[in-house]
Design an enzyme around this catalytic site. Structure first.
Site, PDB file in Angstrom:
ATOM      1  N   ARG A   1       0.818  -1.213   0.000  1.00 23.39           N
ATOM      2  CA  ARG A   1       0.000   0.000   0.000  1.00 23.39           C
ATOM      3  C   ARG A   1       0.850   1.260   0.000  1.00 23.39           C
ATOM      4  O   ARG A   1       0.437   2.304  -0.496  1.00 23.39           O
ATOM      5  CB  ARG A   1      -1.000  -0.038   1.156  1.00 23.39           C
ATOM      6  CG  ARG A   1      -2.092  -1.091   0.908  1.00 23.39           C
ATOM      7  CD  ARG A   1      -2.854  -1.468   2.165  1.00 23.39           C
ATOM      8  NE  ARG A   1      -2.035  -2.010   3.221  1.00 23.39           N
ATOM      9  CZ  ARG A   1      -1.631  -3.285   3.317  1.00 23.39           C
ATOM     10  NH1 ARG A   1      -2.002  -4.148   2.394  1.00 23.39           N
ATOM     11  NH2 ARG A   1      -0.883  -3.689   4.311  1.00 23.39           N
TER      12      ARG A   1
ATOM     13  N   GLU B   1       4.978  -8.116  13.746  1.00 28.36           N
ATOM     14  CA  GLU B   1       4.186  -8.489  14.913  1.00 28.36           C
ATOM     15  C   GLU B   1       3.693  -9.930  14.817  1.00 28.36           C
ATOM     16  O   GLU B   1       3.283 -10.519  15.798  1.00 28.36           O
ATOM     17  CB  GLU B   1       3.015  -7.519  15.124  1.00 28.36           C
ATOM     18  CG  GLU B   1       2.064  -7.393  13.970  1.00 28.36           C
ATOM     19  CD  GLU B   1       2.448  -6.323  12.950  1.00 28.36           C
ATOM     20  OE1 GLU B   1       1.549  -5.891  12.219  1.00 28.36           O
ATOM     21  OE2 GLU B   1       3.612  -5.946  12.845  1.00 28.36           O
TER      22      GLU B   1
END
Length: 175
Positions: free
Chosen positions: A63, A100
């Site tokens: 993105r 993460e």
């Protein structure tokens, strides 16, 4: 559009997708934002207003490509993609980092046009800061002068800004 109005518009257009890409992750989908021409234009103009002295824009896959290319166009400068490992042809320079939810590696062309230039780094989201720090470090390792990281959304609870230390980090929306 004022900064607070832009943040409100962005918040209204971001969609939460639970358990994507893995269980326990709440994905912030900016697809509705990208589809809203007026807000997208305001976002790009807002970013450009802070970086008129940039010489090149780098965007983090995927993105960050969309946002970064639009910003580069608005500024009249070039664009450098920071890609996932194995996606660029020719000689590359890479950096591994933690996410993460796992690990990854990013790359730029070894002969990147960012070398020796003032670079604005762009992505859609700042979470733990691993990807952003790796991209920043990677660009600097090839001789770029990264001046700022611009993100649309910062997930404050994950501490990404702290992971980037004293680097200039800006978010349109902090949640």
């Amino acid at each position: 559009m004022t900064d607070s109005h832009l943040a409100d518009r962005v918040a209204a257009l971001v969609r939460d997708v639970p358990d994507f890409p893995k269980p326990g992750i709440l994905f912030k989908d900016i697809t509705p934002l990208l589809a809203d021409g007026a807000t997208m234009r305001a976002l790009v103009e807002n970013l450009a207003g802070r970086h008129r002295d940039a010489e090149i824009v780098a965007g983090i896959e995927a993105r960050g490509f969309v946002l970064g290319a639009a910003l580069a166009h608005e500024l009249g400068v070039g664009f450098v993609p920071v890609r996932k490992a194995g996606k660029l042809p020719g000689d590359v320079v890479g950096r591994a980092y933690g996410l993460e939810y796992g690990t990854a590696e990013i790359e730029v062309p070894a002969d990147t046009p960012a070398r020796g230039r003032r670079v604005v780094l762009v992505d859609d989201l700042l979470a733990t800061g691993g990807t952003a720090a790796a991209a920043w470090d990677l660009l600097e390792s090839v001789g770029a002068h990264v001046v700022a990281l611009e993100v649309v959304i910062e997930l404050q609870e994950l501490g990404g800004r702290a992971a980037l230390g004293t680097r200039d980090v800006r978010a349109v929306l902090s949640v």
